[in-house]
Design a protein around this motif. Structure first.
Motif, short mmCIF file in Angstrom:
data_model
loop_
_atom_site.label_atom_id
_atom_site.label_comp_id
_atom_site.label_asym_id
_atom_site.label_seq_id
_atom_site.Cartn_x
_atom_site.Cartn_y
_atom_site.Cartn_z
N LEU A 66 -5.80 -6.68 7.37
CA LEU A 66 -5.16 -6.25 6.12
C LEU A 66 -4.50 -4.89 6.26
O LEU A 66 -3.84 -4.44 5.32
CB LEU A 66 -6.19 -6.22 4.99
CG LEU A 66 -6.59 -7.58 4.41
CD1 LEU A 66 -7.80 -7.43 3.51
CD2 LEU A 66 -5.45 -8.21 3.66
N ASP A 67 -4.68 -4.24 7.41
CA ASP A 67 -4.09 -2.93 7.64
C ASP A 67 -2.76 -3.05 8.37
O ASP A 67 -2.44 -2.26 9.26
CB ASP A 67 -5.05 -2.05 8.45
CG ASP A 67 -6.33 -1.75 7.69
OD1 ASP A 67 -6.27 -1.68 6.46
OD2 ASP A 67 -7.38 -1.61 8.34
N GLU A 117 15.39 12.69 7.86
CA GLU A 117 14.29 11.78 8.15
C GLU A 117 12.99 12.31 7.54
O GLU A 117 12.69 13.50 7.66
CB GLU A 117 14.11 11.61 9.65
CG GLU A 117 15.27 10.91 10.34
CD GLU A 117 15.40 9.46 9.91
OE1 GLU A 117 14.36 8.86 9.54
OE2 GLU A 117 16.52 8.94 9.94
N PRO A 118 12.21 11.47 6.86
CA PRO A 118 10.95 11.94 6.27
C PRO A 118 9.99 12.54 7.29
O PRO A 118 9.29 13.51 6.98
CB PRO A 118 10.37 10.66 5.63
CG PRO A 118 11.55 9.78 5.39
CD PRO A 118 12.49 10.06 6.51
N HIS A 148 -0.72 10.06 8.01
CA HIS A 148 -0.88 8.86 8.81
C HIS A 148 0.47 8.17 9.00
O HIS A 148 1.31 8.17 8.09
CB HIS A 148 -1.86 7.90 8.13
CG HIS A 148 -3.28 8.40 8.11
ND1 HIS A 148 -4.05 8.49 9.24
CD2 HIS A 148 -4.05 8.85 7.09
CE1 HIS A 148 -5.24 8.97 8.93
NE2 HIS A 148 -5.27 9.20 7.63
N PRO A 149 0.70 7.59 10.15
CA PRO A 149 1.98 6.90 10.37
C PRO A 149 2.11 5.66 9.48
O PRO A 149 1.11 5.05 9.09
CB PRO A 149 1.93 6.52 11.85
CG PRO A 149 0.47 6.48 12.19
CD PRO A 149 -0.18 7.53 11.33
N ARG A 150 3.33 5.31 9.19
CA ARG A 150 3.59 4.13 8.37
C ARG A 150 3.41 2.83 9.16
O ARG A 150 3.24 1.77 8.57
CB ARG A 150 5.01 4.20 7.80
CG ARG A 150 5.23 5.42 6.90
CD ARG A 150 6.68 5.54 6.49
NE ARG A 150 7.08 4.48 5.59
CZ ARG A 150 6.96 4.53 4.26
NH1 ARG A 150 6.41 5.58 3.68
NH2 ARG A 150 7.36 3.53 3.52
N VAL A 151 3.46 2.92 10.46
CA VAL A 151 3.21 1.77 11.33
C VAL A 151 1.80 1.90 11.89
O VAL A 151 1.47 2.88 12.56
CB VAL A 151 4.24 1.69 12.46
CG1 VAL A 151 3.94 0.51 13.38
CG2 VAL A 151 5.65 1.59 11.90
N THR A 152 0.95 0.93 11.61
CA THR A 152 -0.46 1.00 11.98
C THR A 152 -0.69 0.35 13.35
O THR A 152 0.21 -0.26 13.94
CB THR A 152 -1.32 0.29 10.93
OG1 THR A 152 -0.98 -1.10 10.91
CG2 THR A 152 -1.07 0.88 9.55
N GLU A 153 -1.92 0.49 13.84
CA GLU A 153 -2.28 -0.14 15.10
C GLU A 153 -2.23 -1.66 14.99
O GLU A 153 -1.89 -2.35 15.96
CB GLU A 153 -3.69 0.31 15.51
CG GLU A 153 -3.79 1.77 15.91
CD GLU A 153 -2.96 2.08 17.15
OE1 GLU A 153 -2.84 1.18 18.01
OE2 GLU A 153 -2.43 3.19 17.24
N GLN A 210 0.81 -1.21 0.00
CA GLN A 210 0.00 0.00 0.00
C GLN A 210 0.84 1.27 0.00
O GLN A 210 0.36 2.33 -0.42
CB GLN A 210 -0.92 0.01 1.23
CG GLN A 210 -1.79 -1.23 1.35
CD GLN A 210 -2.76 -1.37 0.19
OE1 GLN A 210 -3.63 -0.53 -0.02
NE2 GLN A 210 -2.60 -2.43 -0.58
N ILE A 211 2.07 1.19 0.46
CA ILE A 211 2.97 2.34 0.50
C ILE A 211 4.34 1.91 0.01
O ILE A 211 4.63 0.71 -0.11
CB ILE A 211 3.07 2.94 1.92
CG1 ILE A 211 3.58 1.88 2.91
CG2 ILE A 211 1.74 3.51 2.37
CD1 ILE A 211 3.79 2.41 4.31
N THR A 212 5.17 2.88 -0.27
CA THR A 212 6.54 2.57 -0.69
C THR A 212 7.35 2.08 0.51
O THR A 212 7.00 2.32 1.67
CB THR A 212 7.21 3.81 -1.30
OG1 THR A 212 7.18 4.88 -0.33
CG2 THR A 212 6.46 4.26 -2.55
N ARG A 213 8.44 1.43 0.23
CA ARG A 213 9.27 0.90 1.30
C ARG A 213 10.02 2.02 2.00
O ARG A 213 10.18 3.13 1.47
CB ARG A 213 10.27 -0.11 0.73
CG ARG A 213 11.30 0.49 -0.22
CD ARG A 213 12.39 -0.51 -0.56
NE ARG A 213 13.36 0.03 -1.50
CZ ARG A 213 14.39 0.77 -1.16
NH1 ARG A 213 14.60 1.09 0.12
NH2 ARG A 213 15.24 1.23 -2.07
N ASP A 214 10.52 1.73 3.19
CA ASP A 214 11.33 2.70 3.93
C ASP A 214 12.68 2.88 3.23
O ASP A 214 13.28 1.92 2.72
CB ASP A 214 11.57 2.21 5.35
CG ASP A 214 10.31 2.30 6.20
OD1 ASP A 214 9.46 3.16 5.89
OD2 ASP A 214 10.17 1.51 7.15
#
Length: 338
Positions: A204-205, A156-157, A189-194, A76-80
């Motif tokens: 799936l999140d 840092e992003p 939104h943070p890249r690390v989800t709950e 869903q997002i690009t890699r770090d």
């Protein structure tokens, strides 16, 4: 003239008078005689015996043909970025600032206006027009020093995003007529989800940078991809679509990628068993996997017809802890590394 050539001429005149005529030269007559001798010495190949035994095709072992589904959720997002990549891209920003033309502030801000004063204040703080490259003077004596150490916070992003948002909030609040209310701009939104923090493997999140695959647990406790036997009137793709609906429910918006399998797994039973309906002895199972994608929804095992007990959405390296080694070795090359 040798005696051999004289003998050849005599034989040619006796055996084949027609070639001894004046129209055929002597060398050609000798050649024809030699060919006649060679053809006479050629053995006749024997005819095949009619009593030879008839060969029958060898019938191999019979397997149950299954259709499996490699259902995946794409990243869903690009890699770090790595620390080196962060420092490199940050250096490119400062290099662009140093090589670009100076910012013509009076084209955007009229002299003596509040915006002009706000601009001067910001330039005194960060020494540059850019808002995401930290404190850096691209036209001073230290302009050459535009690199950062690997791991510096300025690259840092999250730090860059916060600097941009803070600058936008400062501009909005300083130009607002209502000073009693401070405007707040939503953060990304943070890249690390709950789900990542809780370790929820059914969500799936989670692992938004990775490709997740659906695994199901059979009643015996084994983990596998959804699969079931192919019916007599089905193709592998149709069987895969039916299998996915019977195992994971209808609350998913999915589609199959192509009509051909991307991998297969062969299971050889320790002791062959006989099918009660057909009487055929089965040596094991062969499962052919079709690739699928999920676009929306979630797996639901409440009404599955395959007695499945549980499911998980896992990345490639996470599956090794749940799948049997031969099973994982057979399909791992068909899975995405990211």
């Amino acid at each position: 003239m040798s005696s051999g050539s004289n003998g050849a001429r005599r034989v040619a005149s006796i055996l084949r008078p027609s070639i001894a005529e004046q129209r055929v030269c002597k060398s050609c007559q000798e050649t024809l005689v030699r060919r006649n001798y060679a053809s006479a010495a050629t053995p006749i190949s024997p005819k095949p015996s009619s009593s030879a035994s008839t060969t029958f095709p060898v019938v191999g072992p019979t397997y149950t043909i299954n259709a499996g589904v490699l259902l995946s959720r794409p990243p869903q997002i690009t890699r770090d970025l790595t620390d080196f990549e962060k420092a490199y891209y940050f250096y490119q920003k400062r290099l662009n600032e140093r090589l670009a033309l100076p910012f013509t502030k009076y084209f955007y801000f009229k002299r003596g206006t509040p915006l002009d004063e706000d601009w001067k204040r910001k330039v005194r703080e960060r020494q540059t027009a850019a808002r995401d490259i930290g404190k850096y003077n691209a036209y001073g004596q230290e302009a050459w020093n535009d690199e950062l150490l690997v791991g510096a916070k300025e690259s840092e992003p999250e730090y860059i995003a916060e600097a941009l948002i803070s600058d936008a909030e400062s501009t909005a609040n300083n130009t607002s007529q209502d000073t009693s209310k401070q405007e707040s701009i939503p953060r990304p939104h943070p890249r690390v989800t709950e789900a990542d923090k809780k370790g929820d493997t059914q969500s799936l999140d989670r692992a938004l940078q990775r490709t997740l695959y659906l695994l199901v647990q059979s009643k015996e406790g084994y983990w596998k991809f959804p699969s079931s036997p192919v019916a007599a009137d089905e193709t592998i793709r149709l069987a895969a679509e039916r299998t996915l609906e019977q195992s994971a429910g209808v609350n998913m918006n999915t589609f199959m990628v192509g009509y051909h399998p991307v991998s297969h797994y062969v299971y050889n039973a320790r002791k062959p068993k006989t099918d009660e309906t057909t009487g055929v002895t089965l040596a094991g199972e062969k499962t052919f996997f079709i690739k699928g994608r999920i676009m929306a929804g979630q797996a639901d095992l409440s009404a599955n017809t395959q007695n499945l007990q549980n499911f998980k959405w896992l990345a490639k390296e996470e599956m090794a802890k749940y799948l049997l080694p031969p099973y994982y070795a057979a399909i791992k090359n068909a899975l995405a590394d990211r």
